[in-house]
Scaffold this motif. Structure first.
Motif, mmCIF file in Angstrom:
data_model
loop_
_atom_site.group_PDB
_atom_site.id
_atom_site.type_symbol
_atom_site.label_atom_id
_atom_site.label_comp_id
_atom_site.label_asym_id
_atom_site.label_seq_id
_atom_site.Cartn_x
_atom_site.Cartn_y
_atom_site.Cartn_z
ATOM 1 N N MET A 44 -18.927 33.811 31.442
ATOM 2 C CA MET A 44 -17.505 33.588 31.169
ATOM 3 C C MET A 44 -17.014 34.535 30.083
ATOM 4 S SD MET A 44 -16.198 31.485 33.246
ATOM 5 C CE MET A 44 -17.211 32.436 34.373
ATOM 6 N N ASN A 45 -17.828 34.755 29.070
ATOM 7 C CA ASN A 45 -17.438 35.696 28.018
ATOM 8 C C ASN A 45 -17.331 37.116 28.575
ATOM 9 O OD1 ASN A 45 -16.982 34.093 25.708
ATOM 10 N ND2 ASN A 45 -19.170 33.809 25.460
ATOM 11 N N LYS A 54 -10.937 40.905 24.705
ATOM 12 C CA LYS A 54 -11.107 40.054 23.527
ATOM 13 C C LYS A 54 -12.342 39.187 23.691
ATOM 14 C CE LYS A 54 -6.156 39.555 22.657
ATOM 15 N NZ LYS A 54 -5.058 38.588 22.599
ATOM 16 N N ASN A 55 -12.878 38.756 22.560
ATOM 17 C CA ASN A 55 -13.952 37.777 22.532
ATOM 18 C C ASN A 55 -13.409 36.485 21.943
ATOM 19 O OD1 ASN A 55 -16.869 38.901 23.129
ATOM 20 N ND2 ASN A 55 -15.714 40.560 22.183
ATOM 21 N N TYR A 56 -13.871 35.376 22.484
ATOM 22 C CA TYR A 56 -13.470 34.065 21.992
ATOM 23 C C TYR A 56 -14.691 33.372 21.424
ATOM 24 C CZ TYR A 56 -9.023 34.897 24.169
ATOM 25 O OH TYR A 56 -7.798 35.430 24.490
ATOM 26 N N LEU A 57 -14.531 32.725 20.282
ATOM 27 C CA LEU A 57 -15.668 32.194 19.558
ATOM 28 C C LEU A 57 -15.971 30.726 19.858
ATOM 29 C CD1 LEU A 57 -15.010 33.904 16.125
ATOM 30 C CD2 LEU A 57 -16.533 34.638 17.959
ATOM 31 N N SER A 58 -14.972 29.927 20.114
ATOM 32 C CA SER A 58 -15.220 28.495 20.298
ATOM 33 C C SER A 58 -15.228 28.120 21.775
ATOM 34 C CB SER A 58 -14.169 27.670 19.562
ATOM 35 O OG SER A 58 -12.928 27.722 20.247
ATOM 36 N N HIS A 59 -15.909 27.029 22.064
ATOM 37 C CA HIS A 59 -15.936 26.530 23.441
ATOM 38 C C HIS A 59 -14.536 26.166 23.919
ATOM 39 C CE1 HIS A 59 -20.247 26.583 23.725
ATOM 40 N NE2 HIS A 59 -20.384 25.779 22.698
ATOM 41 N N SER A 60 -13.732 25.599 23.031
ATOM 42 C CA SER A 60 -12.382 25.212 23.434
ATOM 43 C C SER A 60 -11.516 26.437 23.730
ATOM 44 C CB SER A 60 -11.721 24.316 22.381
ATOM 45 O OG SER A 60 -11.643 24.973 21.143
ATOM 46 N N VAL A 62 -12.638 29.330 24.918
ATOM 47 C CA VAL A 62 -13.103 29.825 26.222
ATOM 48 C C VAL A 62 -12.512 28.966 27.334
ATOM 49 C CG1 VAL A 62 -15.133 30.112 27.718
ATOM 50 C CG2 VAL A 62 -15.220 30.880 25.335
ATOM 51 N N ALA A 63 -12.604 27.652 27.185
ATOM 52 C CA ALA A 63 -12.085 26.744 28.212
ATOM 53 C C ALA A 63 -10.592 26.960 28.448
ATOM 54 C CB ALA A 63 -12.357 25.293 27.817
ATOM 55 N N GLU A 64 -9.852 27.203 27.394
ATOM 56 C CA GLU A 64 -8.407 27.392 27.534
ATOM 57 C C GLU A 64 -8.071 28.709 28.233
ATOM 58 O OE1 GLU A 64 -4.432 26.581 27.558
ATOM 59 O OE2 GLU A 64 -6.107 25.218 27.165
ATOM 60 N N VAL A 65 -8.753 29.774 27.891
ATOM 61 C CA VAL A 65 -8.408 31.086 28.443
ATOM 62 C C VAL A 65 -8.835 31.232 29.910
ATOM 63 C CG1 VAL A 65 -10.441 32.449 27.772
ATOM 64 C CG2 VAL A 65 -8.186 33.518 27.788
ATOM 65 N N ILE A 66 -9.801 30.426 30.366
ATOM 66 C CA ILE A 66 -10.219 30.491 31.779
ATOM 67 C C ILE A 66 -9.558 29.412 32.631
ATOM 68 C CG2 ILE A 66 -12.423 31.605 31.245
ATOM 69 C CD1 ILE A 66 -13.768 28.827 31.708
ATOM 70 N N ASN A 67 -8.778 28.546 32.014
ATOM 71 C CA ASN A 67 -8.144 27.421 32.696
ATOM 72 C C ASN A 67 -7.146 27.903 33.758
ATOM 73 O OD1 ASN A 67 -6.594 25.168 33.404
ATOM 74 N ND2 ASN A 67 -6.740 24.292 31.361
ATOM 75 N N PRO A 68 -7.378 27.554 35.035
ATOM 76 C CA PRO A 68 -6.472 28.019 36.091
ATOM 77 C C PRO A 68 -5.081 27.395 36.017
ATOM 78 C CG PRO A 68 -8.055 26.474 37.004
ATOM 79 C CD PRO A 68 -8.458 26.727 35.575
ATOM 80 N N TYR A 69 -4.934 26.327 35.244
ATOM 81 C CA TYR A 69 -3.640 25.663 35.104
ATOM 82 C C TYR A 69 -2.838 26.219 33.929
ATOM 83 C CZ TYR A 69 -6.573 22.683 37.926
ATOM 84 O OH TYR A 69 -7.454 22.235 38.867
ATOM 85 N N ASN A 70 -3.439 27.136 33.181
ATOM 86 C CA ASN A 70 -2.764 27.778 32.057
ATOM 87 C C ASN A 70 -1.981 28.968 32.612
ATOM 88 O OD1 ASN A 70 -1.965 29.197 29.806
ATOM 89 N ND2 ASN A 70 -3.977 29.221 28.830
ATOM 90 N N GLN A 71 -0.693 28.811 32.742
ATOM 91 C CA GLN A 71 0.163 29.827 33.349
ATOM 92 C C GLN A 71 0.101 31.176 32.637
ATOM 93 O OE1 GLN A 71 2.124 29.545 36.088
ATOM 94 N NE2 GLN A 71 1.501 27.451 36.501
ATOM 95 N N LEU A 72 -0.157 31.173 31.343
ATOM 96 C CA LEU A 72 -0.117 32.401 30.563
ATOM 97 C C LEU A 72 -1.458 33.136 30.485
ATOM 98 C CD1 LEU A 72 2.107 31.131 27.617
ATOM 99 C CD2 LEU A 72 2.820 32.370 29.677
#
Length: 165
Positions: A44-45, A54-60, A62-72
């Motif tokens: 996922m990273n 970009k790199n994301y440090l926290s699990h939350s 990562v979960a937010e940036v890969i979320n298919p329901y996150n329009q942005l």
């Protein structure tokens, strides 16, 4: 922070480690499930780095940036891969902390204590990791060698990225 290639390599190293542990210590399902999750986390990273630089440090994060329901999100996954990643995360937390989390609508978490990890959970972890590896392989043109695993729960199962002994 890791590059795309470094995350892929780390995931491949985790998969090699998984195969070695599985062939030499065919129990310790908690550790094997945890290794499955961290293999997926690096995949996922790698995906996130490829899409966002970009790199994301926290699990939350990562979960937010890969979320298919996150329009942005420009790194969102398809629903099946996203759900597999979340399930692997939950299985890993079960393995590491002896608890079972069930996420309900509205962000409510129902936590059940003292949950041991068994071979049936390893089977689920392999299933979800197979989906994630296939996604990364297809969407980022990365070839992965098959990982050899042995577990009675996996007998008769066919996977794209795992050879079941």
């Amino acid at each position: 922070m890791g590059s795309f290639t470094e995350h892929i390599t780390h995931s491949e190293n985790n998969l090699d480690f998984l195969s070695k542990v599985n062939s030499n210590i065919n129990d310790s399902w908690d550790w094997q499930v945890t290794v499955c999750f961290y293999s997926a986390l690096h995949l996922m990273n790698a995906h996130i780095v490829a899409k966002t630089a970009k790199n994301y440090l926290s699990h939350s994060q990562v979960a937010e940036v890969i979320n298919p329901y996150n329009q942005l999100s420009v790194a969102k996954l398809d629903e099946q891969t996203y759900l597999s990643y979340n399930k692997l995360f939950q299985l890993s937390r079960r393995s590491r902390y002896l608890l079972s989390e069930n996420f309900k609508k509205g962000g409510i978490v129902d936590i059940q204590p003292a949950c041991i990890t068994y071979d049936k959970h390893f089977k689920k972890a392999i299933h979800h990791l197979d989906i994630i590896i296939s996604y990364v392989s297809k969407n980022h043109s990365v070839a992965f060698k098959k990982t050899k695993v042995d577990c009675i729960e996996l007998k008769g199962q066919t996977f794209s990225n795992f050879d079941v002994a």
